[in-house]
Design an enzyme around this catalytic site. Structure first.
Site, short mmCIF file in Angstrom:
data_model
loop_
_atom_site.label_atom_id
_atom_site.label_comp_id
_atom_site.label_asym_id
_atom_site.label_seq_id
_atom_site.Cartn_x
_atom_site.Cartn_y
_atom_site.Cartn_z
N ASP A 29 -6.46 48.72 53.43
CA ASP A 29 -5.30 49.28 52.72
C ASP A 29 -5.82 50.14 51.58
O ASP A 29 -6.99 50.05 51.18
CB ASP A 29 -4.41 48.17 52.18
CG ASP A 29 -3.00 48.65 51.85
OD1 ASP A 29 -2.69 49.81 52.17
OD2 ASP A 29 -2.22 47.87 51.27
N GLU A 70 -6.08 55.15 51.69
CA GLU A 70 -5.97 54.33 52.90
C GLU A 70 -7.10 54.62 53.87
O GLU A 70 -7.71 53.70 54.44
CB GLU A 70 -4.62 54.58 53.55
CG GLU A 70 -3.44 54.02 52.76
CD GLU A 70 -2.10 54.49 53.29
OE1 GLU A 70 -1.10 53.78 53.06
OE2 GLU A 70 -2.04 55.56 53.94
N ASP A 95 -1.11 48.59 57.40
CA ASP A 95 0.34 48.77 57.31
C ASP A 95 0.71 50.24 57.14
O ASP A 95 1.88 50.56 56.92
CB ASP A 95 0.91 47.92 56.17
CG ASP A 95 0.34 48.28 54.81
OD1 ASP A 95 0.48 49.44 54.40
OD2 ASP A 95 -0.24 47.39 54.16
N ASP A 144 -4.35 44.52 50.55
CA ASP A 144 -3.56 45.07 49.45
C ASP A 144 -4.01 44.48 48.12
O ASP A 144 -4.11 45.17 47.10
CB ASP A 144 -2.08 44.79 49.70
CG ASP A 144 -1.20 45.26 48.55
OD1 ASP A 144 -1.03 46.48 48.39
OD2 ASP A 144 -0.68 44.39 47.81
N HIS A 192 -1.81 23.52 42.46
CA HIS A 192 -1.16 24.81 42.63
C HIS A 192 -1.37 25.69 41.41
O HIS A 192 -1.69 25.22 40.31
CB HIS A 192 0.34 24.62 42.87
CG HIS A 192 1.03 23.95 41.71
ND1 HIS A 192 1.41 24.63 40.57
CD2 HIS A 192 1.37 22.66 41.51
CE1 HIS A 192 1.98 23.78 39.72
NE2 HIS A 192 1.96 22.58 40.26
N GLU A 276 4.47 16.07 44.42
CA GLU A 276 4.46 15.65 43.03
C GLU A 276 5.34 14.42 42.83
O GLU A 276 6.16 14.07 43.68
CB GLU A 276 4.95 16.80 42.14
CG GLU A 276 4.91 16.53 40.64
CD GLU A 276 3.53 16.14 40.11
OE1 GLU A 276 2.99 15.12 40.57
OE2 GLU A 276 3.01 16.85 39.23
#
Length: 399
Positions: A29, A70, A95, A144, A192, A276
């Protein structure tokens, strides 16, 4: 009858025809902020069969157009793929429908810089060995991300990932003392990344799906993925490379787990065992708000371990739940590494259970966003905590 002279190269040529070429996938990309404007590209190479990332490329290009960026990503990706295996068959996924259709020969290339880069791409690898595939933008996120990092940092990035070692490194200095060859199941625990609730210091539990990762959290998850991908390679060489990714069903852990799984080339298995704590009526509140409405209950919830919030779980409840989850992982087999993407309270419970510590002391363990902890579970229960904590952006905050 005159004998027929044998062709010494016939057998080799026949064998070559039967050899199946290795398959690689190039994802590429590019972007330009202004078109033309400050631009950069990102590209990576994956093993087509496993999805594992084998190489990454990113570069800041200065001021050029979006299409030139690109094409530059395409060229860099093809070069990286050929460096890995010059004889491989390559699928290019981008893409940019413009680049894909132009390289397929369906659309004309009018811009001279683009024609030059297209010719260069065709010279790098035989076009007959390349398949051109357009993908939606959402399926090209890794390339990306690299392109945007190049533009943000105005720098270059080159990473060639070595394959997992064929042999297992010996147990390192400082490892738990053992006098046998018993192998454990290794559990790599990843909290996380950051969310809005992390920043607001609210208690975000399993009673609701919860918020997604914010921009910082996404960056943290990618950093954690890069670190986890090194397990069994150049870090902790006595530990097998991960073969399974498990994530709690919360939105933030599913997002973090997907980023890690993409890096490892693995699917994500959802398991509520590692979700959690359920904070019940405390859900979404800060510690100050909880103390105001339920005076004197929050601190004992952390330290006495058997106190439940209204409609919620105690620390002991969480410990019993994750203990069952760990026993299930051990029962599924040893000598493997499992990545579990979970939450602060649950990871504290896993570490506490593994160490045999009292639940009232688990709150003393600091589990930052996107931090990594490793536990090793043996069948004789002489378990090991390999490491707690790893550098990550923006540590801090509440569960």
């Amino acid at each position: 009858m005159r004998g027929v002279r044998a062709d010494p190269g016939a057998a080799a040529r026949a064998a070559a025809r039967l050899t199946v070429a290795r398959r690689l996938v190039v994802e590429a990309d590019g972007g330009s902020r202004g078109n033309p404007g400050p631009a950069g590209y990102g590209a990576l190479v994956r093993d087509a069969d496993t999805g594992a990332v084998l190489a990454e490329r990113a570069e800041y290009l200065g001021v050029v157009s979006n299409n030139v960026a690109e094409y530059s990503g395409l060229v860099a990706g093809l070069r990286a793929a050929v460096a890995i295996d010059p004889s491989a068959d390559i699928e290019v996924r981008m893409d940019s429908r413009l680049v894909i259709e132009q390289m397929r020969g369906v659309w004309q290339i009018k811009h001279e810089d683009m024609r030059r880069l297209a010719r260069l791409a065709s010279e790098i690898v035989d076009p007959a060995r390349v398949t051109w595939t357009w993908v939606p933008r959402a399926q090209n996120g890794a390339a990306d991300r690299l392109a945007n990092l190049a533009m943000d940092r105005k720098t270059s990035h080159v990473s060639d990932v070595a394959a997992p070692p064929l042999g297992r490194a010996p147990r390192p200095s400082g490892a738990g003392v053992r006098f046998d060859d018993e192998q454990p199941v290794t559990v790599v625990l990843v909290r996380h990344g950051q969310t809005t609730m992390t920043v607001s210091r609210g208690y975000s539990g399993s009673g609701v799906p919860g918020p997604p990762l914010d921009e910082t959290g996404v960056r943290q998850a990618h950093a954690a993925a890069d670190l986890v991908d090194r397990v069994g390679r150049d870090l902790w060489g006595d530990i097998p490379y991960p073969s399974l990714v498990i994530a709690s069903p919360m939105v933030r852990t599913q997002m973090t787990g997907s980023i890690i799984a993409e890096r490892l080339g693995l699917p994500v298995r959802t398991d509520p065992t590692f979700q959690e704590a359920n904070f019940g009526d405390w859900e979404g509140l800060t510690s100050e708000q909880i103390e105001e409405r339920w005076p004197g209950q929050l601190e004992p919830w952390h330290t006495q371990a058997n106190l439940r919030p209204p409609g919620g779980e105690s620390i002991e409840d969480v410990g019993g739940r994750v203990r069952r989850g760990l026993e299930g992982l051990l029962a599924e087999g040893v000598d493997r590494t499992v990545v579990v993407v979970s939450h602060a309270v649950s990871i504290r419970a896993v570490l506490g259970v593994t160490m045999g510590a009292q639940p009232s002391s688990w709150s003393q363990l600091r589990v930052a966003p996107a931090s990594v902890s490793i536990v090793r579970l043996f069948e004789d229960r002489r378990n090991e905590v390999a490491v707690v904590g790893a550098p990550s952006e923006g540590w801090g905050g509440r569960p």
